[in-house]
Design an enzyme around this catalytic site. Structure first.
Site, short mmCIF file in Angstrom:
data_model
loop_
_atom_site.label_atom_id
_atom_site.label_comp_id
_atom_site.label_asym_id
_atom_site.label_seq_id
_atom_site.Cartn_x
_atom_site.Cartn_y
_atom_site.Cartn_z
N LYS A 196 22.94 -11.00 1.18
CA LYS A 196 24.33 -11.47 1.09
C LYS A 196 25.17 -10.88 2.21
CE LYS A 196 23.95 -11.50 -3.95
NZ LYS A 196 24.18 -10.57 -5.07
N ARG B 47 0.82 -1.21 0.00
CA ARG B 47 0.00 0.00 0.00
C ARG B 47 0.86 1.27 0.00
NH1 ARG B 47 -5.15 -0.28 1.84
NH2 ARG B 47 -4.65 -2.38 2.51
N THR B 48 1.84 1.31 0.91
CA THR B 48 2.69 2.49 1.02
C THR B 48 3.55 2.65 -0.24
OG1 THR B 48 2.78 2.17 3.40
CG2 THR B 48 4.44 3.61 2.45
N ARG C 216 11.67 1.79 3.26
CA ARG C 216 10.92 1.10 4.30
C ARG C 216 11.82 0.02 4.86
NH1 ARG C 216 5.29 1.08 5.74
NH2 ARG C 216 4.74 -0.92 6.60
N HIS D 6 6.35 6.36 11.06
CA HIS D 6 5.78 6.22 9.71
C HIS D 6 5.25 7.61 9.37
CE1 HIS D 6 4.17 4.69 6.18
NE2 HIS D 6 3.20 3.91 6.62
#
Lengths: 315, 151
Positions: free
Chosen positions: A80, A51-52, A101, A129
């Site tokens: 890695k 969504r974001t 994010r 957020h």
């Protein structure tokens, strides 16, 4: 000029919040432009959040930027053993701004310290957020015509819900009265109640959730009560149906009252509320587009004057 | 000179660190990097103390610490006293002050904090000097300075 970042809402001044809201309004008038023509926006999602990500990528695309990035850390060199710093520095070679994010708290702050390009925090674990918070503020402003002196009811999981914590911090400039409606196990943590006291924010706590409790609300901000948050499942079973908003509870609501929810919703807002004029959670998500257009432009040094005089509007 | 001071040979020039909680003596030595000095260092602990019950004393010859170095001690031993000695006389007594910012000194208690997941320096801001509250620059978690681990 110092590099701009958008990492936390707690540090934003009242002027800056008002400025970004004004800018979002401009983008709502004309969301489609070519003002970011030639720019590359990187969306680095070390943790999936469809969504974001879609919201940020839509914002970038609607302003004429091009988007690179990944949607899941599994496909990156992080698996890695590459450090966050190396990943950020590598992408800084390619992109003009990084939207990130991450599941680790403080990742965006650290990235903003090492990156030569602006960093936008699209969520860092349970911490912040801020773009969600700005769209919440914009939604409140749009529906109430002001951010000042409002009665804001926060309902549901107030212990873990980062959106409600950010909202308290951002609203400190605007003399709100908060009502915390939550089961005891998910009550507002002491540190945020202390924050309210230190900043002169009025608050009232409730465990009941019914027609009368919410009759004074200007904003009813619903959050999800999640089973996995409870240590005592008996307690969960007892409260799981208490914090569900139904259309029948809106009889005494103020006319201006709007219901917000950061989404996704599961069952905490009954579907019969969707057609009620108080429901606003779907439009709220749309406001995220305008808020994120404003955020991306702001960190790239584009001012509200530039936006108002913009000749690249696509009508 | 009182009796306690005489428990360890007097020094001509240097620094005497007194009132160290006995079990923190080696941490203090570590924080000041005493193992890397080539001057004479005397480390003693479990001396009787009225205030602390047991205390440590460290004497470092021909070495004077900067305020920044001293402030590092605030994490493990906020109440120590440093006596600056010249010609066998105490010319100055210094107390430890908690700095406004602690860089690379202590670990964040939050396992999900970036500082515990990336090779980087921690940064803490002192929120309340009296109560010893510090806040992580990255995850914003407030913590008790007495309950954090050294890096």
């Amino acid at each position: 000029m110092d590099k701009q970042n958008f990492v936390t809402i707690a540090g934003l001044s009242k002027e800056k919040i008002n400025y970004l809201i004004e800018m979002a309004q401009e983008f709502e008038k004309y969301p489609n432009r070519d003002i970011l023509n030639g720019k590359i926006v990187a969306t680095l999602f070390f943790e999936p959040s469809t969504r974001t990500r879609l919201s940020f990528e839509t914002a970038a695309n609607r302003l004429g930027a091009r988007v690179i990035g990944f949607t899941d850390a599994k496909v990156t060199s992080a698996t890695k053993g590459e450090t966050l710093k190396d990943t950020i520095l590598m992408v800084s070679n390619y992109a003009d701004v990084i939207v990130m994010r991450h599941h680790i708290e403080g990742a965006a702050q650290y990235a903003s310290e090492v990156a030569p390009v602006p960093i936008i925090n699209a969520g860092d674990g349970a911490h912040q957020h801020p773009s969600q918070c700005l769209l919440d503020l914009y939604s409140i402003y749009k529906t109430q015509g002001t951010l000042e002196n409002l009665n804001i009811y926060l309902v549901g999981d107030l212990k873990y819900g980062r959106t409600v914590h950010s909202l308290i911090m951002a609203m400190r400039h605007f003399n709100p009265t908060f009502h915390f409606v939550a089961p005891t196990e998910l009550a507002m943590p002491d540190e945020y109640k202390m924050y309210c006291e230190e900043h002169g924010i009025k608050y009232v706590e409730h465990t009941d959730f019914n027609e009368d409790v919410i009759s004074d609300a200007d904003i009813l901000y619903m959050t999800r009560v999640q089973k996995e948050r409870f240590s005592d499942l008996m307690e969960y079973e007892r409260v799981k149906n208490v914090y569900i908003l139904k259309a029948s509870m809106l009889g005494k609501a103020r006319k201006n009252m709007k219901i917000l929810h950061p989404l996704p919703r599961v069952n905490e807002i009954a579907y019969d509320v969707d057609s009620d004029p108080h429901a606003y959670y779907i439009q709220q998500a749309r406001n995220g587009l305008y808020a994120r257009e404003a955020i991306i432009c702001d960190v790239l040094g584009i001012t509200i004057d530039d936006v108002r005089k913009d000749k690249t509007i696509i009508k | 000179m009182n009796k306690k001071e005489r428990l360890v040979a007097a020094i001509e020039n240097g620094t005497v660190i007194d009132h160290i909680p006995s079990n923190k003596t080696y941490q203090v030595a570590n924080l000041l990097g005493l193992q890397n000095l080539d001057t004479i260092v005397t480390i003693g602990y479990n001396y009787p103390s009225k205030k602390l019950n047991k205390k440590g004393i460290i004497k470092i010859e021909n070495k004077f610490f900067t305020d920044e170095e001293i402030s590092r001690l605030s994490v493990v031993a906020p109440n120590v006293v440093l006596s600056i000695i010249r010609d066998y006389e105490v010319i100055e007594k210094k107390r430890v002050e908690t700095p406004d910012i602690l860089k690379g000194l202590v670990k964040c208690n939050n396992p999900k904090c970036i500082t515990n997941n990336e090779p980087m320096q921690t940064v803490f801001h002192t929120i309340n000097k009296d109560k010893g509250v510090i806040r992580c620059q990255y995850c914003d978690k407030e913590q008790d300075i007495n309950k954090v681990e050294l890096v």
